[in-house]
Design an enzyme around this catalytic site. Structure first.
Site, short mmCIF file in Angstrom:
data_model
loop_
_atom_site.label_atom_id
_atom_site.label_comp_id
_atom_site.label_asym_id
_atom_site.label_seq_id
_atom_site.Cartn_x
_atom_site.Cartn_y
_atom_site.Cartn_z
CB SER A 152 6.21 -7.23 19.85
OG SER A 152 5.67 -5.91 19.79
N GLY A 154 2.72 -9.07 17.93
CA GLY A 154 1.57 -8.78 17.09
C GLY A 154 0.23 -9.02 17.74
CG ASN A 206 0.23 -5.06 18.20
OD1 ASN A 206 1.04 -4.50 17.49
ND2 ASN A 206 0.57 -6.01 19.06
CG ASP A 253 10.93 -1.23 15.56
OD1 ASP A 253 11.35 -0.54 16.51
OD2 ASP A 253 10.52 -2.40 15.72
CG HIS A 313 9.46 -3.53 19.03
ND1 HIS A 313 9.13 -3.26 17.72
CD2 HIS A 313 8.43 -4.23 19.57
CE1 HIS A 313 7.94 -3.79 17.47
NE2 HIS A 313 7.49 -4.38 18.56
#
Length: 217
Positions: free
Chosen positions: A45, A82, A111, A192, A195
């Site tokens: 991502s 992801g 991840n 979040d 990012h």
């Protein structure tokens, strides 16, 4: 034996025609545009412009910069939000076959680290991707990531070491930490806190460019 005049004229015309043909081909080859090379980005991502418009991400900005500064290069962004290193390792062969890149940038592992996956698996998957890219004839840029010490400092430190160790062993270019220019600025991230925002993407591009640019010459 004396060659009749009409044959001499025909031979002269043939020689002139061949000369003009060869000259035309030479000029055409000299003026033909240089074949475009492909930079394949295999990421997660952080490279897929998560939470942003696609054109705002650092990879899209890179493609725009290459159009102006290195027009014989193009970017194929095969990043998936992801994505784990296992997913990248599973996709690499098909991506190499489809795009035949001259350079592969691998930005994966975040991840894995956030999920606390076994470090030996992460390393093996990255090594699989690097090896496949090199065997295809492509150069490799390994882009590292760092993770918070959610699973303890030993895990985080060992995770960080994967990239430097692998780049050294495989003799590939390395950008140790993609988020280095913005990691200490909370406002540089989306809510979040994972990012980077659209405003941060040019900084990421400039950071990547320091290592990427020499590979494009």
């Amino acid at each position: 034996m004396r060659i009749p005049g009409r044959w001499r004229k025909a031979r002269t015309a043939l020689v002139l025609t061949l000369y003009l043909l060869v000259s035309t081909l030479a000029v055409a080859q000299a003026s033909a545009p240089e074949a475009r090379k492909t930079l394949l980005v295999m990421g997660d991502s952080l490279s897929a412009a998560y939470g942003l418009a696609a054109e705002q991400g650092w990879v899209a900005l890179l493609d725009k910069r290459l159009t102006g500064e290195r027009p014989h290069w193009r970017v194929v962004n095969a990043s998936i939000s992801g994505e784990t290193t296992a997913g990248g390792a599973a996709r690499i062969d098909a991506a190499l076959k489809e795009h035949t890149p001259a350079l592969v940038a691998i930005e994966l592992g975040a991840n894995d680290g956030l999920r606390g996956l076994p470090l030996e698996h992460t390393r093996a998957n990255l090594e699989r991707m690097v090896t496949a890219a090199k065997q295809s004839g492509a150069q490799v840029l390994l882009i590292g990531i760092r993770i918070p010490p959610n699973y303890g400092p030993e895990y985080a430190q060992a995770f960080d070491a994967i990239y430097a160790d692998l780049a050294r062993e495989q003799n590939t270019a390395l950008l140790p930490f993609l988020l280095a220019p913005v990691v200490t600025d909370r406002d540089a991230f989306l809510p979040d806190n994972l990012h980077p925002t659209a405003a941060s993407q040019p900084k990421l591009l400039d950071h990547v460019w320091t290592v990427l640019a020499p590979l494009l010459d």
